[in-house]
Design a protein around this motif. Structure first.
Motif, PDB file in Angstrom:
ATOM      1  N   LEU A  51       0.735  -1.474  -0.004  1.00 43.65           N
ATOM      2  CA  LEU A  51       0.069  -0.058   0.119  1.00 43.65           C
ATOM      3  C   LEU A  51       0.631   1.131   0.027  1.00 43.65           C
ATOM      4  N   GLY A  52       2.064   1.151  -0.300  1.00 46.89           N
ATOM      5  CA  GLY A  52       2.964   2.343  -0.042  1.00 46.89           C
ATOM      6  C   GLY A  52       3.374   2.714   1.286  1.00 46.89           C
ATOM      7  N   VAL A  53       3.016   2.014   2.370  1.00 50.57           N
ATOM      8  CA  VAL A  53       3.372   2.439   3.717  1.00 50.57           C
ATOM      9  C   VAL A  53       4.586   1.801   4.308  1.00 50.57           C
ATOM     10  N   LYS A  54       5.494   2.645   4.457  1.00 48.42           N
ATOM     11  CA  LYS A  54       6.814   2.576   4.851  1.00 48.42           C
ATOM     12  C   LYS A  54       7.342   3.619   5.861  1.00 48.42           C
ATOM     13  N   ASP A  55       8.596   3.118   6.614  1.00 50.16           N
ATOM     14  CA  ASP A  55       8.792   3.782   7.663  1.00 50.16           C
ATOM     15  C   ASP A  55      10.478   3.610   7.744  1.00 50.16           C
ATOM     16  N   ASN A  56      11.298   4.307   7.079  1.00 46.64           N
ATOM     17  CA  ASN A  56      12.680   4.144   7.206  1.00 46.64           C
ATOM     18  C   ASN A  56      13.102   3.870   8.544  1.00 46.64           C
ATOM     19  N   LYS A  57      12.803   4.935   9.565  1.00 48.24           N
ATOM     20  CA  LYS A  57      13.258   4.600  11.100  1.00 48.24           C
ATOM     21  C   LYS A  57      13.038   3.112  11.434  1.00 48.24           C
ATOM     22  N   ILE A  58      11.910   2.770  11.391  1.00 48.12           N
ATOM     23  CA  ILE A  58      11.571   1.225  11.747  1.00 48.12           C
ATOM     24  C   ILE A  58      12.508   0.174  11.040  1.00 48.12           C
ATOM     25  N   ASP A  59      12.664   0.502   9.665  1.00 53.37           N
ATOM     26  CA  ASP A  59      13.437  -0.527   8.845  1.00 53.37           C
ATOM     27  C   ASP A  59      14.848  -0.584   9.503  1.00 53.37           C
ATOM     28  N   HIS A  60      15.455   0.535   9.679  1.00 49.21           N
ATOM     29  CA  HIS A  60      16.739   0.612  10.386  1.00 49.21           C
ATOM     30  C   HIS A  60      16.427  -0.153  11.573  1.00 49.21           C
ATOM     31  N   PHE A  61      15.571   0.138  12.420  1.00 49.87           N
ATOM     32  CA  PHE A  61      15.704  -0.309  13.867  1.00 49.87           C
ATOM     33  C   PHE A  61      15.571  -1.947  13.702  1.00 49.87           C
ATOM     34  N   VAL A  62      14.628  -2.533  12.610  1.00 50.73           N
ATOM     35  CA  VAL A  62      14.537  -4.092  12.620  1.00 50.73           C
ATOM     36  C   VAL A  62      15.667  -4.713  12.363  1.00 50.73           C
ATOM     37  N   CYS A  63      16.907  -4.060  11.472  1.00 50.24           N
ATOM     38  CA  CYS A  63      18.133  -4.607  11.297  1.00 50.24           C
ATOM     39  C   CYS A  63      18.709  -4.542  12.263  1.00 50.24           C
ATOM     40  N   LEU A  64      18.520  -3.353  13.051  1.00 49.80           N
ATOM     41  CA  LEU A  64      19.450  -3.387  14.215  1.00 49.80           C
ATOM     42  C   LEU A  64      18.930  -4.352  15.148  1.00 49.80           C
ATOM     43  N   ALA A  65      17.693  -4.855  15.391  1.00 51.63           N
ATOM     44  CA  ALA A  65      17.145  -5.806  16.246  1.00 51.63           C
ATOM     45  C   ALA A  65      17.597  -6.981  15.858  1.00 51.63           C
ATOM     46  N   ILE A  66      17.606  -7.427  14.753  1.00 49.08           N
ATOM     47  CA  ILE A  66      17.970  -8.661  14.090  1.00 49.08           C
ATOM     48  C   ILE A  66      19.533  -8.894  14.302  1.00 49.08           C
ATOM     49  N   PHE A  67      20.078  -7.914  14.032  1.00 48.71           N
ATOM     50  CA  PHE A  67      21.847  -7.968  14.128  1.00 48.71           C
ATOM     51  C   PHE A  67      22.101  -8.365  15.764  1.00 48.71           C
ATOM     52  N   SER A  68      21.215  -7.798  16.607  1.00 52.10           N
ATOM     53  CA  SER A  68      21.527  -7.896  17.953  1.00 52.10           C
ATOM     54  C   SER A  68      21.439  -9.644  18.562  1.00 52.10           C
ATOM     55  N   THR A  69      20.693 -10.185  17.614  1.00 52.36           N
ATOM     56  CA  THR A  69      20.748 -11.605  17.870  1.00 52.36           C
ATOM     57  C   THR A  69      21.782 -12.679  17.152  1.00 52.36           C
ATOM     58  N   LEU A  70      22.704 -11.824  16.558  1.00 51.68           N
ATOM     59  CA  LEU A  70      23.996 -12.492  16.185  1.00 51.68           C
ATOM     60  C   LEU A  70      24.876 -12.941  17.196  1.00 51.68           C
ATOM     61  N   THR A  71      25.699 -13.981  17.035  1.00 51.15           N
ATOM     62  CA  THR A  71      26.381 -14.466  18.076  1.00 51.15           C
ATOM     63  C   THR A  71      27.704 -13.294  18.574  1.00 51.15           C
ATOM     64  N   ASN A  72      27.579 -13.362  19.737  1.00 51.86           N
ATOM     65  CA  ASN A  72      28.534 -12.393  20.503  1.00 51.86           C
ATOM     66  C   ASN A  72      28.199 -10.839  20.275  1.00 51.86           C
ATOM     67  N   VAL A  73      27.083 -10.623  20.280  1.00 49.08           N
ATOM     68  CA  VAL A  73      26.700  -9.145  19.946  1.00 49.08           C
ATOM     69  C   VAL A  73      25.959  -8.846  21.434  1.00 49.08           C
ATOM     70  N   VAL A  74      24.506  -9.356  21.878  1.00 46.30           N
ATOM     71  CA  VAL A  74      24.110  -8.899  23.206  1.00 46.30           C
ATOM     72  C   VAL A  74      23.808  -9.992  24.126  1.00 46.30           C
ATOM     73  N   PHE A  75      24.506  -9.842  25.355  1.00 47.61           N
ATOM     74  CA  PHE A  75      24.399 -10.857  26.208  1.00 47.61           C
ATOM     75  C   PHE A  75      23.672 -10.189  27.403  1.00 47.61           C
ATOM     76  N   ASP A  76      23.400  -8.850  27.478  1.00 44.41           N
ATOM     77  CA  ASP A  76      22.324  -8.092  28.477  1.00 44.41           C
ATOM     78  C   ASP A  76      21.259  -8.244  28.269  1.00 44.41           C
ATOM     79  N   PRO A  77      20.472  -9.135  29.313  1.00 44.37           N
ATOM     80  CA  PRO A  77      18.933  -9.274  29.397  1.00 44.37           C
ATOM     81  C   PRO A  77      18.136  -8.135  29.256  1.00 44.37           C
ATOM     82  N   GLU A  78      18.481  -6.750  29.749  1.00 43.51           N
ATOM     83  CA  GLU A  78      17.878  -5.550  29.790  1.00 43.51           C
ATOM     84  C   GLU A  78      17.953  -4.848  28.451  1.00 43.51           C
ATOM     85  N   ARG A  79      19.214  -5.091  27.908  1.00 40.41           N
ATOM     86  CA  ARG A  79      19.103  -4.439  26.381  1.00 40.41           C
ATOM     87  C   ARG A  79      18.094  -5.258  25.579  1.00 40.41           C
ATOM     88  N   LEU A  80      18.063  -6.616  25.613  1.00 40.14           N
ATOM     89  CA  LEU A  80      17.108  -7.209  24.807  1.00 40.14           C
ATOM     90  C   LEU A  80      15.597  -7.030  25.319  1.00 40.14           C
TER      91      LEU A  80
END
Length: 542
Positions: A51-80
């Protein structure tokens, strides 16, 4: 917990008690729950694009969120916990926008209607219940392909996040991530459909790496051959490990005139070749390796340490007070730097003793990106035609501590003197300081850069194929790769998408690939597990 996403996984099958990397069961559950939340958001983002609905801020955040689940990135429960709650907030925003645009907002998948628990204990229980976003009640080979796709998406997200930091975006990358995440619930897809999605992930990763390359070279210039000291200079010091060039640049700016020398560690070594970074006189040299002696090196470093992305296992108490993280990296007990304000790092460096005296440990050469190599392409071609260069080997990839990685050192040391070694990523630290000499003035060991610079290597191969009027698979070029985590998975998928055949992969094959899926890769792409250095050299050189 169950985690099989990296090469170091317990017993070669999966970590079930605690991660070999140091990941605890609660962190594993929270990472799974974060992916579950991202999967829910993906339904609305995927529908929104229709429908043409996009949000670049959310897109970048999603990449950051998925990146945070890589090996050796986030070990802090509060950050997750923060990332999970932010994902749910963005999901609600997208849902409203899609509804207002007349789109579908009724999805049966529980992920699309996920409501997080109010506390960490509750979130951990939810994570244990949902597990990975891939399907459980499907054929084992489809499940294997889904996991390959999921881990490939993690690699794509890491590269896309790096690129976005430098202002590089492409909606085709974000759109595919959403498409792939919602596909895990689609039971209509067959084996060939999943193979297609896996190869498409490789295609999208090529674009993500191209964006990152444009961001790095467009901001800091194309790397040039540069000699880098491996010793030390008397005085205060900060060690920078990881991958992020922008963080390094900001640190260099903020330490000007403060009497602090900046050293690189691990995959930051190639940054010495970038013109806009090497211009800082206090950007001195490189300290240590990547994985092999990392804990000892960090414990002995007499200054502050800045981690910009995943590169080490959880820091030990012995030295964690001197470590600071930035970007997606978060570990319990370690200070996180926000908004590129490195004053806490600088203050700690000034408190610590620094190096008491100069140390000369030799030098290494970096900066052989595609511009540098193709700038002498005529000499390379002439040397090949004259029989001075008979073979090229790309020996690189991710490093780790598991046994079997000395193979790569032995392979390089035993390669004939008419062989040129291209290398990149942290795998090169098995042999990066070897003096292999040169062929007609061309160094036999060419450091192309970080794993993030795989795009450069691909362009070098394509250019050589064009020069010799043949396909890449017809070049006297062999790829011998090591893998450790999910960025390596994404790069491998890119090579398969490009039709590259005969890749040797090690030190062990991924636990998430079933024998039947491996057979498909062998039959279609001639992927080979590494053997011994002597056996493989004999086969490679014929």
């Amino acid at each position: 917990m169950f985690c099989n996403q990296c090469e170091q996984t317990a017993k070669g099958t999966g970590c079930t008690v605690t991660g070999v990397c140091g990941k605890k069961p609660d962190v594993a559950a929270l990472q799974d729950l974060l992916l579950h939340a991202v999967k829910g958001l993906s339904y609305y983002a995927h529908e929104g694009r229709r429908l043409g609905v996009k949000d670049n801020k959310i897109d970048h955040f999603v990449c950051l969120a998925i990146f945070s689940t890589l090996t050796n990135v986030v070990f802090d429960p509060e950050r997750l916990q923060q990332l999970i709650n932010q994902t749910v907030e963005y999901t609600a925003q997208l849902k409203d926008k899609v509804a207002q645009a007349g789109g579908n907002v009724e999805f049966a998948d529980p992920a699309a209607n996920f409501k997080p628990a109010a506390d960490l204990e509750g979130l951990v229980k939810q994570g244990e219940e949902v597990g990975l976003p891939t399907a459980r009640d499907v054929d084992a080979n489809i499940q294997s392909l889904q996991q390959i796709l999921l881990y490939g998406i993690k690699g794509v997200s890491a590269y896309a996040d790096h690129a976005a930091i430098l202002g590089q975006h492409d909606d085709t990358v974000y759109a595919f991530i959403y498409e792939a995440m919602v596909s895990f619930a689609n039971k209509e897809l067959g084996l060939n459909d999943w193979v297609g999605l896996v190869l498409k992930c490789g295609e999208i990763n090529l674009r993500a790496m191209e964006l990152l390359d444009a961001g790095n070279t467009g901001t800091y210039g194309h790397p040039v051959p540069t000699e880098v000291p491996l010793g030390a200079k008397q005085g205060k010091c900060i060690l920078v490990s990881g991958h992020d060039l922008k963080d390094l640049e900001q640190l260099l700016k903020q330490t000007e005139g403060k009497g602090i020398n900046i050293y690189t560690h691990g995959e930051m070594l190639p940054t010495h070749g970038y013109p806009e970074l090497k211009k800082y006189p206090h950007f001195y040299g490189h300290y240590g390796t990547a994985w092999q002696n990392q804990k000892k090196e960090f414990a002995e470093f007499p200054g502050a340490i800045l981690m910009t992305t995943n590169c080490i296992q959880q820091p030990q108490e012995l030295y964690q007070q001197n470590i600071f993280t930035t970007g997606p990296v978060a570990w319990p007990g370690v200070k996180h730097v926000d908004n590129s304000d490195f004053s806490p790092v600088i203050e700690r460096a000034l408190e610590l003793p620094g190096f008491a005296a100069d140390e000369d440990k030799g030098t290494v050469m970096v900066g052989f990106g595609r511009n540098a190599v193709l700038g002498v392409a005529d000499k390379v071609i002439e040397a090949v035609k004259a029989g001075q260069i008979k073979h090229f080997m790309l020996v690189g990839g991710c490093d780790g501590v598991k046994a079997g990685r000395n193979y790569y050192t032995e392979l390089v040391e035993k390669a004939p003197k008419d062989t040129v070694i291209l290398t990149l990523a942290c795998g090169k630290f098995r042999f990066f300081d070897k003096d292999l000499g040169d062929i007609g003035g061309i160094p036999r060991l060419l450091d192309v850069g970080q794993c993030n610079d795989a795009y450069s290597t691909i362009q070098i191969a394509v250019a050589l194929a064009k020069a010799f009027d043949c396909g890449v698979n017809d070049l006297p070029l062999s790829l011998v790769l090591s893998w450790y985590e999910q960025k390596a998975v994404a790069i491998l998928l890119t090579l398969l998408h490009l039709g590259i055949k005969g890749i040797r992969l090690g030190p062990s094959l991924p636990a998430f690939i079933t024998p039947a899926v491996l057979d498909v890769l062998v039959q279609n792409f001639d992927i080979k597990p590494i053997g011994t250095a002597d056996e493989d050299l004999a086969a490679i050189l014929g």
